[in-house]
Design a protein around this motif. Structure first.
Motif, short mmCIF file in Angstrom:
data_model
loop_
_atom_site.label_atom_id
_atom_site.label_comp_id
_atom_site.label_asym_id
_atom_site.label_seq_id
_atom_site.Cartn_x
_atom_site.Cartn_y
_atom_site.Cartn_z
N LEU A 372 -2.43 -44.29 -34.92
CA LEU A 372 -1.61 -44.66 -33.78
C LEU A 372 -1.02 -43.43 -33.09
O LEU A 372 -0.86 -43.41 -31.86
CB LEU A 372 -0.48 -45.60 -34.23
CG LEU A 372 -0.91 -47.01 -34.67
CD1 LEU A 372 0.28 -47.77 -35.23
CD2 LEU A 372 -1.52 -47.77 -33.50
N ALA A 373 -0.72 -42.40 -33.89
CA ALA A 373 -0.15 -41.18 -33.32
C ALA A 373 -1.14 -40.49 -32.38
O ALA A 373 -0.76 -39.90 -31.36
CB ALA A 373 0.28 -40.23 -34.43
N LYS A 374 -2.42 -40.56 -32.73
CA LYS A 374 -3.44 -39.92 -31.90
C LYS A 374 -3.53 -40.54 -30.51
O LYS A 374 -3.90 -39.88 -29.54
CB LYS A 374 -4.80 -40.00 -32.60
CG LYS A 374 -4.90 -39.11 -33.84
CD LYS A 374 -6.27 -39.24 -34.51
CE LYS A 374 -6.37 -38.33 -35.72
NZ LYS A 374 -7.68 -38.47 -36.43
N SER A 375 -3.20 -41.83 -30.43
CA SER A 375 -3.20 -42.49 -29.13
C SER A 375 -1.78 -42.65 -28.57
O SER A 375 -1.55 -43.45 -27.67
CB SER A 375 -3.87 -43.86 -29.24
OG SER A 375 -3.21 -44.66 -30.22
N ASN A 376 -0.85 -41.90 -29.19
CA ASN A 376 0.55 -41.89 -28.74
C ASN A 376 1.19 -43.29 -28.82
O ASN A 376 2.00 -43.65 -27.97
CB ASN A 376 0.65 -41.35 -27.31
CG ASN A 376 2.06 -40.84 -27.01
OD1 ASN A 376 2.76 -40.38 -27.90
ND2 ASN A 376 2.47 -40.93 -25.76
N ARG A 377 0.81 -44.05 -29.85
CA ARG A 377 1.35 -45.40 -30.01
C ARG A 377 2.06 -45.60 -31.35
O ARG A 377 2.38 -46.73 -31.71
CB ARG A 377 0.22 -46.42 -29.88
CG ARG A 377 -0.37 -46.54 -28.47
CD ARG A 377 -1.35 -47.70 -28.41
NE ARG A 377 -2.48 -47.48 -29.34
CZ ARG A 377 -3.29 -48.45 -29.76
NH1 ARG A 377 -3.07 -49.70 -29.39
NH2 ARG A 377 -4.30 -48.17 -30.56
N GLU A 378 2.28 -44.52 -32.08
CA GLU A 378 2.97 -44.66 -33.36
C GLU A 378 4.40 -45.16 -33.13
O GLU A 378 5.10 -44.66 -32.26
CB GLU A 378 3.02 -43.33 -34.11
CG GLU A 378 3.69 -43.44 -35.47
CD GLU A 378 3.80 -42.10 -36.20
OE1 GLU A 378 4.27 -42.10 -37.34
OE2 GLU A 378 3.43 -41.07 -35.61
#
Length: 511
Positions: A372-378
């Motif tokens: 999720l962090a990679k897509s800025n959704r964490e």
């Protein structure tokens, strides 16, 4: 230890292994004895904890019909209060334990004393009788508090500062030691104690700590020399002042309890209630002292205000989560089937479910956060805390279902508790590692080291609330109470969710 202290400065500052030097899973070899010490200490701690409540009620009116006698025959309410205060004191004493390591003995000596104290405590638990039992319980709590902060400090000493790329991996391996010990303990110590002899079970816990201590002493030559040093030793004046204060408070307690005991008024509540109240007063006092410190900058003051939101939520979470060894333990003992596919097992085995779920789910959640962090959704910290409170609340809503089914002597399927522990573990993984990281990020510079102890005080506060409720006669087995605690978790989670923008603003540059 003596040879470590005589090494030169250049070698003393070296914290990572050179090429060709022995390693442990790619990490400094010193991680091995610390791993084994922590694993065996957790083995002894969780094994004893799995036995605690069922031993306290064994032979009494609240014990399971036909179960092994020979316990202390105490009412369930008193047993839950004692258990909750005991767990609270373990985490409360982590703060002075860290202080002793920093100011008096240094981490290495403090851990040696701590492990020896824990071992002696378990040996006293193995001796029949109430006086020896409670003395042993006190020693285990003191030793655990001394060990908790200092052994983690020594893990950090093995690496070249916070930016060492292996540091997080080293703590991850160290964290696995906790769960391996916690998983194995109820299966071994719980089975022997509950099915063979209570005191033999406590003896196995003592043996486990003895093995851990032996590994630690064997491996001290592989530890960083800094672990033998006292970072900020007390001056002679400070030492005398602390000694004087300690003796005064000891004398006051001795006189007070001497009068209470001498007049025949002493009951168990005279011990549990003051300790539980202390476990609530100290966290509040510590947070207020930090908040009112005029030396803190405006930014630090603001962050402390934001941190209080997370602290209160964590206290509610641990109030529910730590009932795994008390309310849920007695439910497992008396109202849950102990036979699956023809295999009979003791109720203490349920205490192995949480660490098993941790080992299974932690990699999954870690991978999910990374993806999720990679897509800025964490999810942000506030959202993760709200999720943790949601899971805690849901776990007790689900708990109310088998509780309503287990009436009239009926027992429920073990699957209910396994599912409840799974839900709680998901909440734990959303809150515990996030809270530890958050604490280090939001701590004022002046209190950088002490704030980790403050985080542990949330556990203390939550368990002390449980102890006071049980002492006051609140039936923690009641469906209304269980749902009330679920509502408290939902309220805490909802408060963080609704006020998340305000909390984020208070957090400053921390996310």
């Amino acid at each position: 230890m003596a040879t470590s202290l005589t090494k030169g400065t250049a070698e003393a500052e070296k914290t990572s292994p050179a090429s060709g030097e022995k390693t442990f899973l790619g990490h400094p070899i010193g991680l091995a004895p610390l791993f084994m010490t922590e694993m065996w200490e957790r083995f002894s701690y969780y094994g004893m904890r799995a036995l605690l409540v069922v031993y306290l009620i064994a032979g009494g009116p609240d014990a399971k019909p036909g179960s092994q006698g020979g316990g202390l025959a105490m009412p369930q309410a008193s047993s839950v209060a004692i258990y909750s205060v005991y767990v609270a004191m373990v985490y409360l004493l982590a703060m002075p334990g860290g202080w002793i390591g920093d100011r008096i003995w240094g981490p290495r000596k403090t851990v040696t004393v701590a492990a020896s104290t824990i071992m002696c405590g378990h040996l006293l638990l193995a001796v029949p009788g109430k006086p020896t039992f409670f003395a042993g319980l006190a020693l285990v709590a003191i030793g655990s508090g001394l060990l908790k902060s200092n052994i983690s400090t020594m893990v950090g000493h093995l690496y070249d500062g916070p930016k060492d790329p292996r540091r997080d991996g080293g703590f991850t391996i160290f964290y696995m030691a906790i769960n391996i010990g916690a998983f194995a303990a109820p299966l071994v110590i719980g089975t022997i104690g509950q099915k063979v002899n209570w005191h033999l079970g406590f003896s196995i816990a003592a043996a486990g700590m003895a093995i851990g201590l032996a590994f630690f002493l064997w491996g001290t030559r592989h530890l960083n020399p800094r672990s033998s040093q006292v970072p900020t030793p007390l001056t002679a004046e400070e030492r005398n002042s602390w000694l004087k204060k300690g003796l005064i408070w000891l004398a006051i307690a001795a006189v007070f309890y001497g009068i209470v005991g001498g007049t025949g008024h002493f009951t168990m509540n005279w011990a549990t209630v003051p300790l539980a109240l202390l476990g609530l007063v100290i966290p509040i006092s510590v947070l207020l002292r930090i908040k009112r410190d005029k030396e803190l900058s405006d930014t630090e003051q603001t962050k402390v205000s934001g941190y209080i939101w997370f602290f209160v939520a964590a206290a509610v979470f641990w109030m529910i989560f730590d009932q795994a060894g008390s309310t849920m333990s007695t439910f497992a003992e008396k109202k849950t089937a102990d036979n699956v596919f023809g295999i009979n097992f003791p109720s203490t085995w349920f205490q192995s479910v949480n660490p098993l779920w941790v080992m299974a789910l932690a990699p999954v959640l870690a991978s999910l956060w990374l993806k999720l962090a990679k897509s800025n959704r964490e999810p942000s910290t506030t959202v993760k805390f709200a999720m943790a409170m949601f899971f805690a609340g849901v776990s007790f809503v689900v708990f109310a279902i088998p509780m309503s089914m287990a009436t009239g002597g009926h027992t429920v399927s073990p699957a209910w508790l396994i599912v409840i522990y799974m839900i709680q573990t998901m909440g734990e993984l959303c809150l515990s590692p996030v809270g530890l990281s958050l604490t280090t990020k939001m701590a004022p510079q002046k209190y950088a080291s002490q704030m980790m102890g403050v985080w542990f005080l949330a556990v203390t506060a939550g368990d002390c609330v449980t102890s006071l409720l049980s002492t006051a006669g609140v039936n923690l087995d009641g469906i209304g109470v269980i749902l009330g605690e679920a509502a408290a978790a939902a309220l805490a989670g909802g408060a963080i969710w609704v006020n998340r923008k305000k909390i984020v603003a208070l957090m400053g540059d921390v996310r």
